[in-house]
Design a protein around this motif. Structure first.
Motif, PDB file in Angstrom:
ATOM      1  N   UNK A  17      59.445  36.569  46.057  1.00 29.82           N
ATOM      2  CA  UNK A  17      58.833  37.330  44.981  1.00 29.82           C
ATOM      3  C   UNK A  17      58.279  38.629  45.500  1.00 29.82           C
ATOM      4  N   UNK A  18      57.517  39.352  44.684  1.00 29.31           N
ATOM      5  CA  UNK A  18      56.988  40.642  45.094  1.00 29.31           C
ATOM      6  C   UNK A  18      55.992  40.481  46.229  1.00 29.31           C
ATOM      7  N   UNK A  19      55.940  41.497  47.075  1.00 28.48           N
ATOM      8  CA  UNK A  19      55.072  41.436  48.248  1.00 28.48           C
ATOM      9  C   UNK A  19      53.630  41.725  47.895  1.00 28.48           C
ATOM     10  N   UNK A  20      53.354  42.272  46.747  1.00 28.68           N
ATOM     11  CA  UNK A  20      51.996  42.588  46.353  1.00 28.68           C
ATOM     12  C   UNK A  20      51.651  44.009  46.741  1.00 28.68           C
ATOM     13  N   UNK A  21      50.420  44.434  46.442  1.00 32.23           N
ATOM     14  CA  UNK A  21      50.032  45.808  46.751  1.00 32.23           C
ATOM     15  C   UNK A  21      49.893  45.992  48.257  1.00 32.23           C
ATOM     16  N   UNK A  22      50.120  47.224  48.748  1.00 29.26           N
ATOM     17  CA  UNK A  22      49.976  47.461  50.190  1.00 29.26           C
ATOM     18  C   UNK A  22      48.518  47.290  50.602  1.00 29.26           C
ATOM     19  N   UNK A  30      37.997  39.710  53.889  1.00 25.86           N
ATOM     20  CA  UNK A  30      39.297  39.026  53.900  1.00 25.86           C
ATOM     21  C   UNK A  30      40.213  39.575  52.810  1.00 25.86           C
ATOM     22  N   UNK A  31      41.472  39.651  53.114  1.00 21.73           N
ATOM     23  CA  UNK A  31      42.470  40.130  52.168  1.00 21.73           C
ATOM     24  C   UNK A  31      42.982  38.946  51.343  1.00 21.73           C
ATOM     25  N   UNK A  32      43.262  39.168  50.077  1.00 18.57           N
ATOM     26  CA  UNK A  32      43.811  38.070  49.268  1.00 18.57           C
ATOM     27  C   UNK A  32      45.215  37.723  49.756  1.00 18.57           C
ATOM     28  N   UNK A  33      45.617  36.478  49.575  1.00 23.40           N
ATOM     29  CA  UNK A  33      46.969  36.090  50.010  1.00 23.40           C
ATOM     30  C   UNK A  33      48.027  36.810  49.167  1.00 23.40           C
ATOM     31  N   UNK A  34      49.194  36.954  49.752  1.00 21.23           N
ATOM     32  CA  UNK A  34      50.292  37.601  49.040  1.00 21.23           C
ATOM     33  C   UNK A  34      50.682  36.769  47.831  1.00 21.23           C
ATOM     34  N   UNK A  35      51.065  37.423  46.751  1.00 27.48           N
ATOM     35  CA  UNK A  35      51.456  36.717  45.541  1.00 27.48           C
ATOM     36  C   UNK A  35      52.844  36.131  45.710  1.00 27.48           C
ATOM     37  N   UNK A  36      53.050  34.943  45.137  1.00 22.04           N
ATOM     38  CA  UNK A  36      54.333  34.258  45.214  1.00 22.04           C
ATOM     39  C   UNK A  36      54.727  33.858  43.802  1.00 22.04           C
ATOM     40  N   UNK A  37      55.960  34.116  43.423  1.00 19.31           N
ATOM     41  CA  UNK A  37      56.446  33.727  42.104  1.00 19.31           C
ATOM     42  C   UNK A  37      56.980  32.301  42.176  1.00 19.31           C
ATOM     43  N   UNK A  38      56.490  31.450  41.290  1.00 17.84           N
ATOM     44  CA  UNK A  38      56.930  30.051  41.233  1.00 17.84           C
ATOM     45  C   UNK A  38      57.765  29.890  39.969  1.00 17.84           C
ATOM     46  N   UNK A  39      58.978  29.362  40.132  1.00 16.81           N
ATOM     47  CA  UNK A  39      59.857  29.185  38.979  1.00 16.81           C
ATOM     48  C   UNK A  39      60.396  27.767  38.959  1.00 16.81           C
ATOM     49  N   UNK A  40      60.899  27.374  37.827  1.00 11.19           N
ATOM     50  CA  UNK A  40      61.521  26.050  37.688  1.00 11.19           C
ATOM     51  C   UNK A  40      62.925  26.110  38.283  1.00 11.19           C
ATOM     52  N   UNK A  41      63.463  24.971  38.713  1.00 11.86           N
ATOM     53  CA  UNK A  41      64.828  24.987  39.242  1.00 11.86           C
ATOM     54  C   UNK A  41      65.828  25.347  38.154  1.00 11.86           C
ATOM     55  N   UNK A  42      66.895  26.019  38.547  1.00 15.59           N
ATOM     56  CA  UNK A  42      67.936  26.414  37.599  1.00 15.59           C
ATOM     57  C   UNK A  42      68.725  25.182  37.161  1.00 15.59           C
ATOM     58  N   UNK A  43      69.223  25.215  35.942  1.00 12.32           N
ATOM     59  CA  UNK A  43      70.022  24.112  35.417  1.00 12.32           C
ATOM     60  C   UNK A  43      71.241  23.902  36.305  1.00 12.32           C
TER      61      UNK A  43
END
Length: 153
Positions: A17-22, A30-43
């Motif tokens: 997913x996106x790396x987040x802001x620089x 402390x810096x917030x953790x990088x954002x991760x996109x969670x999706x459902x498995x594809x059919x």
């Protein structure tokens, strides 16, 4: 690219997913953790077709008699629910009918409100709580009987 169509300073989005802001070099704390996109498995993927086992952590009913017990429990709980729902509807209708048949309740006022309105507004709640508590007790009794039958096998 970001959601608004501009190119991210951190580069294109990777597989997670996106790396987040620089990150700023002069930022304190402390810096917030990088954002991760969670999706459902594809059919059609292996993870999409895997269904959770309905008896996870328990022994599944394997015999015909166990299936009969389960169907009996389901029918019993359905019958119990219908009986209590109809009973509650009838009791509520009788409560409203009783208030309608006693005209003195409309002429008696409590804190400036007719007593019939107070009974209709707050009088049904004790009935609903009582019916609900009785239903839970009877349903628990049904399940306890089912468990005792299954354990005897």
């Amino acid at each position: 690219m970001s959601d608004d169509g501009r190119a991210d300073a951190a580069g294109p989005a990777g597989p997670a997913g996106p790396a987040g802001p620089p990150r700023r070099a002069d930022a304190v704390g402390p810096q917030p953790p990088a954002r991760v996109r969670v999706t459902a498995p594809h059919a059609g993927s292996p993870g999409a077709s895997a269904r959770p086992h309905p008896h996870a952590g328990r022994e599944a009913p394997t015999s015909d008699i166990a299936g009969v017990y389960v169907r009996s429990l389901i029918r019993s709980q359905l019958r119990l629910g219908i009986v209590f729902a109809v009973g509650f509807a009838v009791a509520t209708a009788l409560f409203v009918l009783a208030i309608a048949l006693v005209p003195q309740l409309d002429t008696t006022f409590v804190i400036g409100v007719p007593l019939s309105w107070l009974l209709l507004g707050a009088g049904v709640y004790p009935l609903a709580i009582t019916v609900g508590a009785l239903y839970v007790r009877a349903a628990s009794r049904n399940e306890a009987r089912y468990r005792s039958l299954v354990e005897e096998e």
